[in-house]
Structure formats: C-alpha cells, structure tokens
Motif scaffolding. Sequence first.
Motif, PDB file in Angstrom:
ATOM      1  N   ARG A 124       0.852  -1.192   0.000  1.00  0.00           N
ATOM      2  CA  ARG A 124       0.000   0.000   0.000  1.00  0.00           C
ATOM      3  C   ARG A 124       0.882   1.233   0.000  1.00  0.00           C
ATOM      4  NH1 ARG A 124      -5.249  -1.277   2.324  1.00  0.00           N
ATOM      5  NH2 ARG A 124      -5.279  -3.386   3.137  1.00  0.00           N
ATOM      6  N   VAL A 166      -9.698   0.625   1.558  1.00  0.00           N
ATOM      7  CA  VAL A 166      -8.605   1.401   2.145  1.00  0.00           C
ATOM      8  C   VAL A 166      -8.559   1.207   3.658  1.00  0.00           C
ATOM      9  CG1 VAL A 166      -8.606   3.266   0.417  1.00  0.00           C
ATOM     10  CG2 VAL A 166     -10.073   3.464   2.430  1.00  0.00           C
ATOM     11  N   LEU A 179      -4.718   4.425   3.106  1.00  0.00           N
ATOM     12  CA  LEU A 179      -3.778   3.431   2.616  1.00  0.00           C
ATOM     13  C   LEU A 179      -4.486   2.502   1.634  1.00  0.00           C
ATOM     14  CD1 LEU A 179      -2.785   4.307   5.621  1.00  0.00           C
ATOM     15  CD2 LEU A 179      -1.345   2.279   5.451  1.00  0.00           C
ATOM     16  N   PRO A 180      -4.491   2.878   0.328  1.00  0.00           N
ATOM     17  CA  PRO A 180      -5.012   1.948  -0.668  1.00  0.00           C
ATOM     18  C   PRO A 180      -3.887   1.049  -1.156  1.00  0.00           C
ATOM     19  CG  PRO A 180      -4.490   4.021  -1.719  1.00  0.00           C
ATOM     20  CD  PRO A 180      -4.081   4.155  -0.259  1.00  0.00           C
ATOM     21  N   ARG A 181      -4.241  -0.083  -1.744  1.00  0.00           N
ATOM     22  CA  ARG A 181      -3.201  -0.895  -2.362  1.00  0.00           C
ATOM     23  C   ARG A 181      -2.555  -0.085  -3.476  1.00  0.00           C
ATOM     24  NH1 ARG A 181      -6.350  -5.380  -0.728  1.00  0.00           N
ATOM     25  NH2 ARG A 181      -5.281  -6.092   1.140  1.00  0.00           N
TER      26      ARG A 181
END
Lengths: 205, 102
Positions: A124, A166, A179-181
């Motif tokens: 992430r 997220v 925090l997205p991938r």
Amino acid sequence: MAEQVLTEISVLRTSPLAHLQSALEQGAVQGDRGVSVSEIAFMTQIGLRAEPGTAAHVALAAATGVGLPAAVGQVAGDANGTAVLWSGPDEFLLVAPDGTEFLDDLLSALGQEPGQVVDLSANRTVIELSGPSARAVLEKGCPADLHPRSFTKGTAITTVLGPVPVLLWKSAEDTFRLLPRASFADYTARWLLDAMAEFASAPID
Amino acid sequence: MMLIECPWCGPRNETEYGYGGEAHVAYPADPSALNDNEWAKYLFYRKNPKGLFAERWVHSAGCRRWFNAVRDTVTYEFKAVYKPDEPQPIKTTNAPAQGGTK
Ligand SMILES: [Zn+2]
C-alpha cells in the motif's frame, strides 16, 4: 574495464503516486474550506498476525515497542513514529517512517510461535488528506461514520472509499491517512482531486 | 443504505459485506460414504424459509472475518449476529444440530 556495480538501489525506487506529484500539489485548496493531498512515500509497513492471548501476541506486542491495538478502531503508538493499526481480531499493520528497520526484530520475537510477520511496505502507499474540508471530501465516498464524536484523532478502520478498499486513519485533527493498495493509488488520488475541486469555490447557499 | 453489525467492528454499511448463504450446514462426517444424490444435497440444496433464517456473512471490506446472523427474510431485519464459536442466540428452523455451534 571494471564492471560497475550498483550498490545503492534506493535511488531507483518509484512510489505509486510519483507521476502525480505536481497534480497533487496543484490540487491544494487554501482558506477556510481548504484541503490538500500528498503522498507519504515508502513508509515501512509490516503485517502482523497473532491470536490475542497467545505467546506470539505477547512477544510481538513487546517487540513493536508500542504494543498491539486491542479492538477495532484502535491504533497503538502514534502517527509520527511507529504505529500499529487494528485490521482484524488477530491481524495488525505496523506503519513506521521510511527506513525504519523492524522486520528482523519482529521475526526473531515471533520465533517458531504460530503467527506471521511479513514485509508489506510495497503493498500500500500512504495518502495524506488534510485541511478543514478533509472530512467533507471523504464523506462523499466513504460509508463509515467519520463524525468527530465517533471517529476521533488516533482512530483507524478498514473500509472503502468509493469502490477502493482502504485503511483510513485519522492521524491528527483534520488530517486523514488513506492506505489503498498500490495498484489503486492512482485512481484514489484522482478521485480525491476530483472531490476536492468544489471547495476552491465559495459555497452555494 | 442498511447498517449491518459486525461482531468485531460494529455497525457498518451493507456494501462492506458479502453473503455466504445458509449457516450451520455441517460437513458430512464421512464424505466418501455419500452417493451422488446425497453429495449434491450437501453442496447445493439450501433452505429458503419465509421468516427467521440463520445465515453466513463476511465483512469483506473490513476485518474480513466470517460470522453468522439471524435475519428475517420478510423484512430483511437482522435480529442477531454471532461469532462462529458462539451459540445461536435466536432459534431458527436451520439451527445447528445437537446444540452445536458450527
Ligand atoms: Zn468486521
């Protein structure tokens, strides 16, 4: 001729939002309704798994230096140093500044006990959304209750922003870390820029 | 929008969840002893009651854990949620066999 060997490879790193850096800067909105977005690149992220009440849980809690969070929403430690986010009853994500060396300590603390320590730093990226309108931007696409009465500073949950899963972390007042991938980072950043744009104009009564 | 209570995370939007069908369908004690008809019934045949129904749900966008719920199939109302190792709090026609919890 001597072969050139590259020993310092950190200069070759490219963060998931490096290509959008100037767009993110230009998207910033100033003033009472301000909101700005930036990437905190290359944060150390380590996935931890251990069942509460086991020796592994005790060992990992000691090794992080800040413990492990006990329930949903909780974050152990703080956003400026080492923090551990709750992502499931036996699953946690340690987040620390770039360059923090933690993996070996955690791996040796876990030893042969049942559990998991795995480097997820590239999984992430961290997007920071900050300003008086930050919550209003997120509320366009996040179904979680982000009102300060329940979503206080130091809270983190796993949820969605639009269609993107997220981790959402309120790291300071009016400041959220998403925090997205890595593969969703571009979409998430563009989604945020689009959602931020209206705040540059005066509100319509 | 409907809120569903995750036993670990509390109330969250229904879009964070996935549906897992009927709960408490026990794995056959000796699968190799089943004929095709019995195996098909285990795999594919599920109850479809009007009223209270024990179901499996997964909090896929949250803690990613499976849990059980008793839902009224007429009103869609969730009457109770419970973790896999907890007893079923409200009786349904598809209750676990012999008071078991799985
Ligand atoms: Zn959950």
